[in-house]
Design a protein around this motif. Sequence first.
Motif, PDB file in Angstrom:
ATOM      1  N   ASN A 135      64.716  -2.689  27.300  1.00 24.26           N
ATOM      2  CA  ASN A 135      64.377  -1.151  26.655  1.00 24.26           C
ATOM      3  C   ASN A 135      62.641  -1.059  26.943  1.00 24.26           C
ATOM      4  O   ASN A 135      62.109  -1.830  26.574  1.00 24.26           O
ATOM      5  CB  ASN A 135      64.476  -0.947  25.466  1.00 24.26           C
ATOM      6  CG  ASN A 135      65.954  -1.164  25.207  1.00 24.26           C
ATOM      7  OD1 ASN A 135      66.913  -0.721  26.094  1.00 24.26           O
ATOM      8  ND2 ASN A 135      66.712  -1.486  24.056  1.00 24.26           N
ATOM      9  N   MET A 136      62.267  -0.003  27.444  1.00 25.04           N
ATOM     10  CA  MET A 136      60.954   0.223  27.831  1.00 25.04           C
ATOM     11  C   MET A 136      60.604   1.458  26.892  1.00 25.04           C
ATOM     12  O   MET A 136      60.943   2.653  26.907  1.00 25.04           O
ATOM     13  CB  MET A 136      60.682   0.762  29.301  1.00 25.04           C
ATOM     14  CG  MET A 136      59.322   1.211  29.726  1.00 25.04           C
ATOM     15  SD  MET A 136      58.086   0.088  29.737  1.00 25.04           S
ATOM     16  CE  MET A 136      58.610  -1.220  31.027  1.00 25.04           C
ATOM     17  N   HIS A 141      49.762   4.898  27.118  1.00 24.67           N
ATOM     18  CA  HIS A 141      49.175   3.916  27.826  1.00 24.67           C
ATOM     19  C   HIS A 141      50.055   3.873  29.154  1.00 24.67           C
ATOM     20  O   HIS A 141      49.802   3.967  30.092  1.00 24.67           O
ATOM     21  CB  HIS A 141      48.803   2.723  27.157  1.00 24.67           C
ATOM     22  CG  HIS A 141      47.696   2.972  26.346  1.00 24.67           C
ATOM     23  ND1 HIS A 141      46.418   3.146  26.543  1.00 24.67           N
ATOM     24  CD2 HIS A 141      47.644   2.399  24.921  1.00 24.67           C
ATOM     25  CE1 HIS A 141      45.837   2.998  25.456  1.00 24.67           C
ATOM     26  NE2 HIS A 141      46.264   2.752  24.578  1.00 24.67           N
ATOM     27  N   VAL A 142      51.342   3.650  28.680  1.00 23.12           N
ATOM     28  CA  VAL A 142      52.495   3.413  29.517  1.00 23.12           C
ATOM     29  C   VAL A 142      52.591   4.393  30.334  1.00 23.12           C
ATOM     30  O   VAL A 142      52.670   4.465  31.920  1.00 23.12           O
ATOM     31  CB  VAL A 142      53.936   2.892  28.754  1.00 23.12           C
ATOM     32  CG1 VAL A 142      54.992   3.005  29.960  1.00 23.12           C
ATOM     33  CG2 VAL A 142      53.617   1.447  28.277  1.00 23.12           C
ATOM     34  N   PHE A 143      52.628   5.814  29.775  1.00 22.89           N
ATOM     35  CA  PHE A 143      52.574   6.891  30.461  1.00 22.89           C
ATOM     36  C   PHE A 143      51.522   7.186  31.614  1.00 22.89           C
ATOM     37  O   PHE A 143      51.862   7.604  32.964  1.00 22.89           O
ATOM     38  CB  PHE A 143      52.545   8.049  29.789  1.00 22.89           C
ATOM     39  CG  PHE A 143      53.115   9.487  30.243  1.00 22.89           C
ATOM     40  CD1 PHE A 143      54.352   9.857  30.189  1.00 22.89           C
ATOM     41  CD2 PHE A 143      52.026  10.481  30.525  1.00 22.89           C
ATOM     42  CE1 PHE A 143      55.010  10.994  30.853  1.00 22.89           C
ATOM     43  CE2 PHE A 143      52.485  11.831  31.305  1.00 22.89           C
ATOM     44  CZ  PHE A 143      53.945  11.881  31.083  1.00 22.89           C
ATOM     45  N   ARG A 144      50.513   6.878  31.302  1.00 24.12           N
ATOM     46  CA  ARG A 144      49.229   6.846  32.051  1.00 24.12           C
ATOM     47  C   ARG A 144      49.229   5.781  33.313  1.00 24.12           C
ATOM     48  O   ARG A 144      48.955   6.299  34.380  1.00 24.12           O
ATOM     49  CB  ARG A 144      47.889   7.039  31.358  1.00 24.12           C
ATOM     50  CG  ARG A 144      46.699   7.058  31.977  1.00 24.12           C
ATOM     51  CD  ARG A 144      45.539   6.711  31.279  1.00 24.12           C
ATOM     52  NE  ARG A 144      45.163   5.645  30.693  1.00 24.12           N
ATOM     53  CZ  ARG A 144      45.481   5.428  29.428  1.00 24.12           C
ATOM     54  NH1 ARG A 144      45.919   5.990  28.589  1.00 24.12           N
ATOM     55  NH2 ARG A 144      45.208   4.253  29.083  1.00 24.12           N
ATOM     56  N   VAL A 145      49.128   4.553  33.022  1.00 24.14           N
ATOM     57  CA  VAL A 145      49.112   3.606  33.932  1.00 24.14           C
ATOM     58  C   VAL A 145      50.296   3.380  34.818  1.00 24.14           C
ATOM     59  O   VAL A 145      49.978   3.180  35.920  1.00 24.14           O
ATOM     60  CB  VAL A 145      49.061   2.387  32.952  1.00 24.14           C
ATOM     61  CG1 VAL A 145      48.863   1.207  33.962  1.00 24.14           C
ATOM     62  CG2 VAL A 145      47.708   2.307  32.071  1.00 24.14           C
ATOM     63  N   LEU A 160      60.522  10.092  28.561  1.00 22.52           N
ATOM     64  CA  LEU A 160      61.834   9.703  28.952  1.00 22.52           C
ATOM     65  C   LEU A 160      62.144   9.678  30.447  1.00 22.52           C
ATOM     66  O   LEU A 160      62.589   8.760  30.977  1.00 22.52           O
ATOM     67  CB  LEU A 160      63.200  10.769  28.302  1.00 22.52           C
ATOM     68  CG  LEU A 160      64.467  10.270  28.491  1.00 22.52           C
ATOM     69  CD1 LEU A 160      64.814   8.894  28.191  1.00 22.52           C
ATOM     70  CD2 LEU A 160      65.602  11.163  28.062  1.00 22.52           C
ATOM     71  N   GLU A 161      61.456  10.559  31.293  1.00 25.50           N
ATOM     72  CA  GLU A 161      61.400  10.363  32.670  1.00 25.50           C
ATOM     73  C   GLU A 161      60.788   9.169  33.124  1.00 25.50           C
ATOM     74  O   GLU A 161      61.086   8.550  34.026  1.00 25.50           O
ATOM     75  CB  GLU A 161      60.894  11.815  33.452  1.00 25.50           C
ATOM     76  CG  GLU A 161      61.525  12.848  33.221  1.00 25.50           C
ATOM     77  CD  GLU A 161      60.607  14.025  34.053  1.00 25.50           C
ATOM     78  OE1 GLU A 161      60.598  14.061  35.096  1.00 25.50           O
ATOM     79  OE2 GLU A 161      60.395  15.169  33.233  1.00 25.50           O
ATOM     80  N   VAL A 162      59.693   8.741  32.623  1.00 26.61           N
ATOM     81  CA  VAL A 162      58.927   7.659  32.889  1.00 26.61           C
ATOM     82  C   VAL A 162      59.709   6.370  32.572  1.00 26.61           C
ATOM     83  O   VAL A 162      59.624   5.542  33.420  1.00 26.61           O
ATOM     84  CB  VAL A 162      57.491   7.496  32.333  1.00 26.61           C
ATOM     85  CG1 VAL A 162      56.798   6.271  32.448  1.00 26.61           C
ATOM     86  CG2 VAL A 162      56.539   8.699  32.626  1.00 26.61           C
ATOM     87  N   GLU A 163      60.316   6.426  31.421  1.00 21.14           N
ATOM     88  CA  GLU A 163      61.156   5.242  31.135  1.00 21.14           C
ATOM     89  C   GLU A 163      62.140   4.889  32.022  1.00 21.14           C
ATOM     90  O   GLU A 163      62.501   3.739  32.481  1.00 21.14           O
ATOM     91  CB  GLU A 163      61.750   5.534  29.650  1.00 21.14           C
ATOM     92  CG  GLU A 163      62.712   4.561  28.987  1.00 21.14           C
ATOM     93  CD  GLU A 163      63.459   5.003  27.674  1.00 21.14           C
ATOM     94  OE1 GLU A 163      64.366   4.448  27.633  1.00 21.14           O
ATOM     95  OE2 GLU A 163      62.806   5.885  27.042  1.00 21.14           O
ATOM     96  N   LYS A 164      63.055   6.285  32.367  1.00 21.44           N
ATOM     97  CA  LYS A 164      64.113   5.967  33.334  1.00 21.44           C
ATOM     98  C   LYS A 164      63.691   5.330  34.792  1.00 21.44           C
ATOM     99  O   LYS A 164      64.426   4.580  35.339  1.00 21.44           O
ATOM    100  CB  LYS A 164      64.758   7.236  33.539  1.00 21.44           C
ATOM    101  CG  LYS A 164      65.505   7.792  32.225  1.00 21.44           C
ATOM    102  CD  LYS A 164      66.284   8.959  32.365  1.00 21.44           C
ATOM    103  CE  LYS A 164      67.220   9.358  31.328  1.00 21.44           C
ATOM    104  NZ  LYS A 164      68.009  10.815  31.525  1.00 21.44           N
ATOM    105  N   GLN A 165      62.459   5.973  35.097  1.00 20.91           N
ATOM    106  CA  GLN A 165      61.932   5.315  36.133  1.00 20.91           C
ATOM    107  C   GLN A 165      61.879   3.829  36.408  1.00 20.91           C
ATOM    108  O   GLN A 165      61.964   3.078  37.255  1.00 20.91           O
ATOM    109  CB  GLN A 165      60.753   6.249  36.920  1.00 20.91           C
ATOM    110  CG  GLN A 165      61.239   7.717  37.382  1.00 20.91           C
ATOM    111  CD  GLN A 165      60.312   8.500  37.923  1.00 20.91           C
ATOM    112  OE1 GLN A 165      59.289   8.016  38.722  1.00 20.91           O
ATOM    113  NE2 GLN A 165      60.188   9.903  37.654  1.00 20.91           N
TER     114      GLN A 165
END
Length: 228
Positions: A135-136, A141-145, A160-165
């Motif tokens: 799970n991510m 930080h994760v969103f930006r990097v 959620l979009e970033v997580e799925k990708q």
Amino acid sequence: MLKKDRYRAFIEHFETHMPVAETELQYEDPFQLLVAVVLSAQCTDKRINMVTPALFRDFPTAAHLATADFDELFPYIKSVSYPNNKTKHLLGLGKMLMNEFNGEVPSTVEELTKLPGVGRKTANVITSVVWNQPNMAVDTHVFRVSKRLGLVAMNAKTPLEVEKQLIKHIPKQHIHKAHHWLILHGRYVCLARKPKCPECSITHFCRFFEKNRLNILEEFVGTEAGRK
């Protein structure tokens, strides 16, 4: 560079240079981690690690939280962000853990998100850190990097979009560590306002650096000249 090549380079680099990647929150069991992550929302891990020793000493289990009241708990966390809301969340969390989960921290995202103060990000942190589930958790930080590196599309608008990708492209066995790779890189190198590109060891596959190489190098040269 193709996206698949960026992912390959990303995983190879961090597997080599950061094979062990862990949260910087200090905890000894799933309950302590859950409390620490709830407290860490919009607050620094450093601050939370200053607060939790006394908190965990006097409220070591869900049962202790469940029998506490607001005035008793608030002084322990008054220095963190949004202490009023977080005090209420922890009190409710303790009661629900006792009433619905026999005092144990549940191991699924679905169950965890039923708890007060626990959203999808927190649930993903708990399940990935404690049980190494793929799970991510997507924080700032994760969103930006992930966007700067080119791992996810720049037009991804929500966590959620970033997580799925990210989940789609990172092999399952690496997901729980990739979360920390992105966080730590964002916390210490790829800063929000002024990323430390001249010090960065992954510019060779970074989309942000590719697009801004000349400006970054010119600024670096100018800064170094000013120091002499």
